[in-house]
Motif scaffolding. Structure first.
Motif, PDB file in Angstrom:
ATOM      1  N   ARG A 158       0.827  -1.213   0.000  1.00  0.00           N
ATOM      2  CA  ARG A 158       0.000   0.000   0.000  1.00  0.00           C
ATOM      3  C   ARG A 158       0.856   1.255   0.000  1.00  0.00           C
ATOM      4  NH1 ARG A 158      -3.778  -0.755   5.061  1.00  0.00           N
ATOM      5  NH2 ARG A 158      -1.745  -1.380   5.907  1.00  0.00           N
ATOM      6  N   TYR A 159       1.989   1.216   0.695  1.00  0.00           N
ATOM      7  CA  TYR A 159       2.875   2.378   0.717  1.00  0.00           C
ATOM      8  C   TYR A 159       3.480   2.612  -0.669  1.00  0.00           C
ATOM      9  CZ  TYR A 159       2.579   1.392   5.732  1.00  0.00           C
ATOM     10  OH  TYR A 159       2.130   1.143   7.004  1.00  0.00           O
ATOM     11  N   ALA A 160       3.868   1.536  -1.332  1.00  0.00           N
ATOM     12  CA  ALA A 160       4.431   1.663  -2.678  1.00  0.00           C
ATOM     13  C   ALA A 160       3.381   2.162  -3.668  1.00  0.00           C
ATOM     14  CB  ALA A 160       4.997   0.323  -3.136  1.00  0.00           C
ATOM     15  N   ASP A 161       2.135   1.731  -3.497  1.00  0.00           N
ATOM     16  CA  ASP A 161       1.063   2.182  -4.391  1.00  0.00           C
ATOM     17  C   ASP A 161       0.865   3.692  -4.288  1.00  0.00           C
ATOM     18  OD1 ASP A 161       0.623  -0.392  -5.261  1.00  0.00           O
ATOM     19  OD2 ASP A 161      -1.082  -0.753  -3.926  1.00  0.00           O
ATOM     20  N   ILE A 162       0.873   4.212  -3.062  1.00  0.00           N
ATOM     21  CA  ILE A 162       0.709   5.655  -2.872  1.00  0.00           C
ATOM     22  C   ILE A 162       1.915   6.402  -3.429  1.00  0.00           C
ATOM     23  CG2 ILE A 162       0.574   7.489  -1.148  1.00  0.00           C
ATOM     24  CD1 ILE A 162      -2.031   5.958  -1.560  1.00  0.00           C
ATOM     25  N   MET A 163       3.094   5.854  -3.212  1.00  0.00           N
ATOM     26  CA  MET A 163       4.309   6.478  -3.729  1.00  0.00           C
ATOM     27  C   MET A 163       4.252   6.567  -5.252  1.00  0.00           C
ATOM     28  SD  MET A 163       8.173   5.634  -2.485  1.00  0.00           S
ATOM     29  CE  MET A 163       8.096   3.901  -2.890  1.00  0.00           C
ATOM     30  N   GLU A 164       3.776   5.516  -5.887  1.00  0.00           N
ATOM     31  CA  GLU A 164       3.664   5.497  -7.343  1.00  0.00           C
ATOM     32  C   GLU A 164       2.628   6.508  -7.832  1.00  0.00           C
ATOM     33  OE1 GLU A 164       3.935   1.861 -10.354  1.00  0.00           O
ATOM     34  OE2 GLU A 164       2.015   1.915  -9.300  1.00  0.00           O
ATOM     35  N   SER A 165       1.490   6.585  -7.141  1.00  0.00           N
ATOM     36  CA  SER A 165       0.463   7.559  -7.522  1.00  0.00           C
ATOM     37  C   SER A 165       1.001   8.982  -7.450  1.00  0.00           C
ATOM     38  CB  SER A 165      -0.763   7.420  -6.609  1.00  0.00           C
ATOM     39  OG  SER A 165      -1.406   6.188  -6.800  1.00  0.00           O
ATOM     40  N   CYS A 166       1.718   9.283  -6.379  1.00  0.00           N
ATOM     41  CA  CYS A 166       2.301  10.625  -6.229  1.00  0.00           C
ATOM     42  C   CYS A 166       3.300  10.920  -7.337  1.00  0.00           C
ATOM     43  CB  CYS A 166       2.993  10.746  -4.874  1.00  0.00           C
ATOM     44  SG  CYS A 166       1.873  10.833  -3.472  1.00  0.00           S
ATOM     45  N   LEU A 167       4.154   9.953  -7.618  1.00  0.00           N
ATOM     46  CA  LEU A 167       5.205  10.172  -8.610  1.00  0.00           C
ATOM     47  C   LEU A 167       4.628  10.504  -9.978  1.00  0.00           C
ATOM     48  CD1 LEU A 167       8.209  10.067  -9.458  1.00  0.00           C
ATOM     49  CD2 LEU A 167       7.843   7.644  -9.977  1.00  0.00           C
ATOM     50  N   TYR A 168       3.695   9.688 -10.447  1.00  0.00           N
ATOM     51  CA  TYR A 168       3.213   9.837 -11.815  1.00  0.00           C
ATOM     52  C   TYR A 168       2.151  10.917 -11.979  1.00  0.00           C
ATOM     53  CZ  TYR A 168       5.730   5.542 -12.915  1.00  0.00           C
ATOM     54  OH  TYR A 168       6.714   4.607 -13.098  1.00  0.00           O
ATOM     55  N   ASN A 169       1.462  11.289 -10.898  1.00  0.00           N
ATOM     56  CA  ASN A 169       0.334  12.207 -11.036  1.00  0.00           C
ATOM     57  C   ASN A 169       0.511  13.564 -10.366  1.00  0.00           C
ATOM     58  OD1 ASN A 169      -1.700  10.313 -12.353  1.00  0.00           O
ATOM     59  ND2 ASN A 169      -1.152   9.147 -10.533  1.00  0.00           N
ATOM     60  N   SER A 170       1.445  13.674  -9.427  1.00  0.00           N
ATOM     61  CA  SER A 170       1.610  14.946  -8.719  1.00  0.00           C
ATOM     62  C   SER A 170       3.039  15.470  -8.730  1.00  0.00           C
ATOM     63  CB  SER A 170       1.157  14.804  -7.256  1.00  0.00           C
ATOM     64  OG  SER A 170      -0.230  14.624  -7.175  1.00  0.00           O
ATOM     65  N   VAL A 171       4.004  14.604  -9.013  1.00  0.00           N
ATOM     66  CA  VAL A 171       5.405  15.020  -8.959  1.00  0.00           C
ATOM     67  C   VAL A 171       5.975  15.232 -10.361  1.00  0.00           C
ATOM     68  CG1 VAL A 171       7.731  14.357  -8.244  1.00  0.00           C
ATOM     69  CG2 VAL A 171       5.794  13.927  -6.728  1.00  0.00           C
ATOM     70  N   MET A 172       5.975  14.186 -11.179  1.00  0.00           N
ATOM     71  CA  MET A 172       6.543  14.327 -12.520  1.00  0.00           C
ATOM     72  C   MET A 172       5.753  15.317 -13.368  1.00  0.00           C
ATOM     73  SD  MET A 172       7.731  10.414 -13.384  1.00  0.00           S
ATOM     74  CE  MET A 172       8.580  10.900 -14.883  1.00  0.00           C
ATOM     75  N   THR A 173       4.456  15.427 -13.113  1.00  0.00           N
ATOM     76  CA  THR A 173       3.635  16.376 -13.869  1.00  0.00           C
ATOM     77  C   THR A 173       3.897  17.816 -13.470  1.00  0.00           C
ATOM     78  OG1 THR A 173       1.864  16.107 -12.245  1.00  0.00           O
ATOM     79  CG2 THR A 173       1.787  14.707 -14.193  1.00  0.00           C
ATOM     80  N   SER A 174       4.598  18.033 -12.372  1.00  0.00           N
ATOM     81  CA  SER A 174       4.827  19.403 -11.900  1.00  0.00           C
ATOM     82  C   SER A 174       5.994  20.079 -12.601  1.00  0.00           C
ATOM     83  CB  SER A 174       5.084  19.393 -10.390  1.00  0.00           C
ATOM     84  OG  SER A 174       6.308  18.749 -10.096  1.00  0.00           O
TER      85      SER A 174
END
Length: 255
Positions: A158-174
């Motif tokens: 679950r921690y990795a899933d959240i980390m992945e969501s953040c990376l692809y949708n809130s971090v790299m897009t910034s």
């Protein structure tokens, strides 16, 4: 961790304000009102806190620090015994409150624009003109930092899933593809009243260098090692093309 009795019976912030000669009703610029200690996660000792509150980035750095200290126990540097379970339960309680009730589908956190902070449960507007959706880039990076540490303490996908969501949708897009423009705020919906746009720089330029730090730490994020032994097992936290993926940052390539 922390001093629940304060300084001579006073809250630490009150003691500091008194030493500075501040008037009692003065409110720091960042506080919604005077004595808004929840804004800095200082309203209660952390073991007593039931919900994630206050400035989103600071809250993530606090969770990261506490989890880092739990990691030290695995290395034999520090021990929480016999209170370790209480500390771990506190971290997971605050984490679950955030993920289940105060996080956008993109992994973004911090809905309240005025204070860059969490709102009440399920307060997740799509845009700032609706009263929320600040979703600061640094806050998403903070979520990734906390998740990576939590994976060291307890290997849970679950921690990795959240980390992945953040990376692809809130971090790299910034960041723009050429690495020259950035977003500080990441709304889900843009409007003419408050248009979403990347900027070359900011007066408070925390997000661009935070991004470079994150990408520079990619080896630690990509996989999680357990147990400090000669050849520890490696678990993949985020799946990605290991050879073809690259980030262009000016003239520098991070492979």
């Amino acid at each position: 961790m922390g001093n629940p009795s304060g300084v001579d019976g006073q809250h630490f912030y009150d003691s500091e304000a008194e030493a500075r000669g501040d008037v009692p009703w003065k409110s720091p610029n960042s506080f919604p009102r005077a004595k808004s200690y929840w804004y800095s996660q200082a309203h209660q000792p952390i073991l007593q806190q039931q919900t994630i509150e206050g400035h989103a980035v600071r809250a993530m750095y606090l969770l990261t620090a506490v989890t880092d200290t739990l990691c030290l126990e695995q290395l034999g540097i520090h021990t929480f015994a016999p209170e370790r379970a209480q500390w771990f339960d506190t971290v997971t309680r605050l984490w679950n409150n955030m993920v289940d009730r105060k996080m956008y589908i993109t992994g973004g956190i911090g809905a309240v624009k005025q204070w860059e902070s969490f709102g009440i449960d399920y307060f997740l507007p799509q845009g700032t003109d609706e009263g929320g959706c600040y979703s600061e880039t640094c806050a998403a990076i903070g979520v990734m930092m906390a998740a990576e540490r939590l994976l060291h303490v307890g290997l849970d996908s679950r921690y990795a899933d959240i980390m992945e969501s953040c990376l692809y949708n809130s971090v790299m897009t910034s960041m723009s593809l050429d690495g020259k423009e950035f977003t500080y705020v990441n709304q889900l919906a843009s409007s003419g009243q408050d248009k979403s746009a990347r900027e070359e720089w900011f007066d408070c330029a925390c997000c661009p260098p935070n991004l470079t730090r994150l990408f520079g730490s990619w080896a630690a994020i990509y996989g999680t090692m357990l147990q400090p032994v000669a050849l520890p097992p490696m678990f993949t936290s985020i799946f990605m093309p290991p050879l073809n993926w690259r980030l262009l940052w000016g003239r520098t390539r991070l492979r």
